[in-house]
Design a protein around this motif. Sequence first.
Motif, PDB file in Angstrom:
ATOM      1  N   THR A 148       0.303   3.893   4.938  1.00  0.00           N
ATOM      2  CA  THR A 148      -0.787   4.705   5.473  1.00  0.00           C
ATOM      3  C   THR A 148      -0.742   4.728   7.001  1.00  0.00           C
ATOM      4  OG1 THR A 148      -2.449   2.989   5.824  1.00  0.00           O
ATOM      5  CG2 THR A 148      -2.183   3.806   3.572  1.00  0.00           C
ATOM      6  N   ASP A 182       2.948  -1.126   4.191  1.00  0.00           N
ATOM      7  CA  ASP A 182       1.846  -0.166   4.296  1.00  0.00           C
ATOM      8  C   ASP A 182       2.409   1.192   4.675  1.00  0.00           C
ATOM      9  OD1 ASP A 182      -0.513   1.205   4.629  1.00  0.00           O
ATOM     10  OD2 ASP A 182      -1.449  -0.289   5.929  1.00  0.00           O
ATOM     11  N   TRP A 222      -5.773  -3.625   9.718  1.00  0.00           N
ATOM     12  CA  TRP A 222      -5.309  -4.947   9.338  1.00  0.00           C
ATOM     13  C   TRP A 222      -5.957  -6.040  10.186  1.00  0.00           C
ATOM     14  CZ3 TRP A 222      -1.687  -6.495   5.539  1.00  0.00           C
ATOM     15  CH2 TRP A 222      -1.195  -5.441   4.751  1.00  0.00           C
ATOM     16  N   THR A 261       4.344  -7.819   3.847  1.00  0.00           N
ATOM     17  CA  THR A 261       3.392  -6.712   3.773  1.00  0.00           C
ATOM     18  C   THR A 261       4.150  -5.394   3.821  1.00  0.00           C
ATOM     19  OG1 THR A 261       3.154  -6.738   6.188  1.00  0.00           O
ATOM     20  CG2 THR A 261       1.561  -8.030   4.907  1.00  0.00           C
ATOM     21  N   SER A 297      -5.012   2.470   7.648  1.00  0.00           N
ATOM     22  CA  SER A 297      -5.469   1.135   7.266  1.00  0.00           C
ATOM     23  C   SER A 297      -5.695   0.263   8.489  1.00  0.00           C
ATOM     24  CB  SER A 297      -4.447   0.467   6.333  1.00  0.00           C
ATOM     25  OG  SER A 297      -4.358   1.176   5.114  1.00  0.00           O
ATOM     26  N   ARG A 356       1.547   0.387  11.049  1.00  0.00           N
ATOM     27  CA  ARG A 356       0.332  -0.383  11.250  1.00  0.00           C
ATOM     28  C   ARG A 356       0.661  -1.754  11.839  1.00  0.00           C
ATOM     29  NH1 ARG A 356      -2.173   2.849  12.372  1.00  0.00           N
ATOM     30  NH2 ARG A 356      -4.134   1.732  12.062  1.00  0.00           N
ATOM     31  N   ILE A 368       0.859  -1.186   0.000  1.00  0.00           N
ATOM     32  CA  ILE A 368       0.000   0.000   0.000  1.00  0.00           C
ATOM     33  C   ILE A 368       0.893   1.233   0.000  1.00  0.00           C
ATOM     34  CG2 ILE A 368      -1.806   1.258   1.220  1.00  0.00           C
ATOM     35  CD1 ILE A 368      -2.722  -1.416   2.391  1.00  0.00           C
TER      36      ILE A 368
END
Length: 556
Positions: free
Chosen positions: A481, A479, A486, A477, A484, A513, A453
């Motif tokens: 942001t 990310d 999870w 993974t 988000s 995250r 992401i």
Amino acid sequence: MFRLLAIIGIIATIIVLIAPAGAKVYTVDDDWAGADFSSVWGAVDYVNTQEENNVTLRVHAGWYNETSVVEWPMSIIGNGSDETIVRGYDNDATFDVDADEVRIEHMNVSRMDDDEVALQLRGQGINVTNCSISGKDDEIVNCWGVDYLTMDNCTFDHGEEGIRLWRSKEVAIKECSFVNISRAGIRLFEVRRSHFLNSTFDGNGFMIHGTEPSHHRSHVIDNCTIDGDPIVYHARKHGITVLGSAGQLILGDCTDVTVDGFSSDAGSIGIMVSGCTNTSIVDSSITASYTDVYISDSTWCNVSESQMTSASIGVTIRDSHNCTVQNITLNGTIWGTGVYILEHCWNNVIADSTFASVYSGVDTNGNGTLVRNCSVAWGRYGVRIEETRGALVTGCNISRVDRGIRIDESRLNRIENCSVHHCSEYGIGVDDSDNTTIVYNEFFMNDGPSVYINYPLGMHFIHHNNFHNGSGSGNMTHDETSYSVWDDGVSEGNHFSDWNGSGPYTIGGPGGREDRYPLGSPVDNDAPEKVPEFGVLISVCLVAFAVLLIRRRRVR
């Protein structure tokens, strides 16, 4: 005496053919040689400013590297397409015609570069005859709002499109040939009552678009061929069945038509469906250089049980809705696309199909697209979702591509029940998008992150997925942001094969995250028909409520 009168009659006839009665004739010669002008541009500009009527420019043999803007009625006549050669350059058309009653005859009109077209036509009553017209990488001739255009005995050579017509009517193209055209010999946008007669196409044909029924059904296409095979045009037909083969099949403003067992392998577009409703293409075999089936401005059309081999696109859907592509097989090239859904589309379905060796299995810009139970292997992308809202990708198997599923500049899309594996860059990539739901998917043996992401302002929901160790290095993974979620917001998140069994699972990337409720056992990937997001929504609402209370206290 009789012989003398016959000779005088022949001479008079030639004069009438070359120049209208009472015409003022100016000569153009690049070597001067006693001519009035040494350049076509100079002669055209002079006539524009003098505004004389019935003017003919007689252009002698030579090479004229220049561009001209025609703003007054006139005739521009060369010595033949092998002798009088006018080549344009830079950002101007070779001939930019913005006047009525203009004739261009007996010359070669071409481009030295690909920044513009050979002919730009915007007037009425224009006649182009006995010319060789060539371009570069774009269309060769561009016509906008041209009524009563005639192009007769011309050759169109080298370009993406031969003639592009916009919002025109009463056009006659006859005795012409189109060669080395990559996409369409003639492309029509909102064109009415046009005639295309006795013309030959070398590996290209027609594309037809419009917003009204008359744009699709009011044409005459007669005795035209692609590589020697006929172009078949059915307009305003109801309830018929089309069989056999052709260089190109065109359906215009038809309803309840079935194309059964049809074959085409001669043109850039095998079947053109234009402004149709309830059209079915079944059990057909199509090989085209651009797109096998092109569906434009149509509704409730179906392509199924068909074999396709395209150098570019299997099925193109544009300005259409509620169409279905199912049970098709496409073995393309590494630069091809299985199904391409363009702008102004909604609620189209791609289902139960197999795409191999393609640049992209499915590429959609259409809202509400459903991609269900499809298989994509070998290529650049499995599925691309761009500038799209409400797409659903479910039950798909995507493998051995660089990027499994890419979501770009899109909102409210959902990926579920998919198996994404052996991808060299990432499994699912989300960029510049918001509100993506990724649930009940299986990720394994991906060299890069299975979910990547890359948009710090988006909110996404990722839970009930199985992440298995990839074949490469790094996190499974990533990310970037800060929003988000999870996990499902209540008690369950995702299964990670490298989770240590204690505490939250840290998601890679700068977003900070974590999956608060990682699962020790793999998830059963048979997702319910509607996955509840109540926990996620409650978490979001609680956060918003807390922020609101803090702001109120600060105000007090």
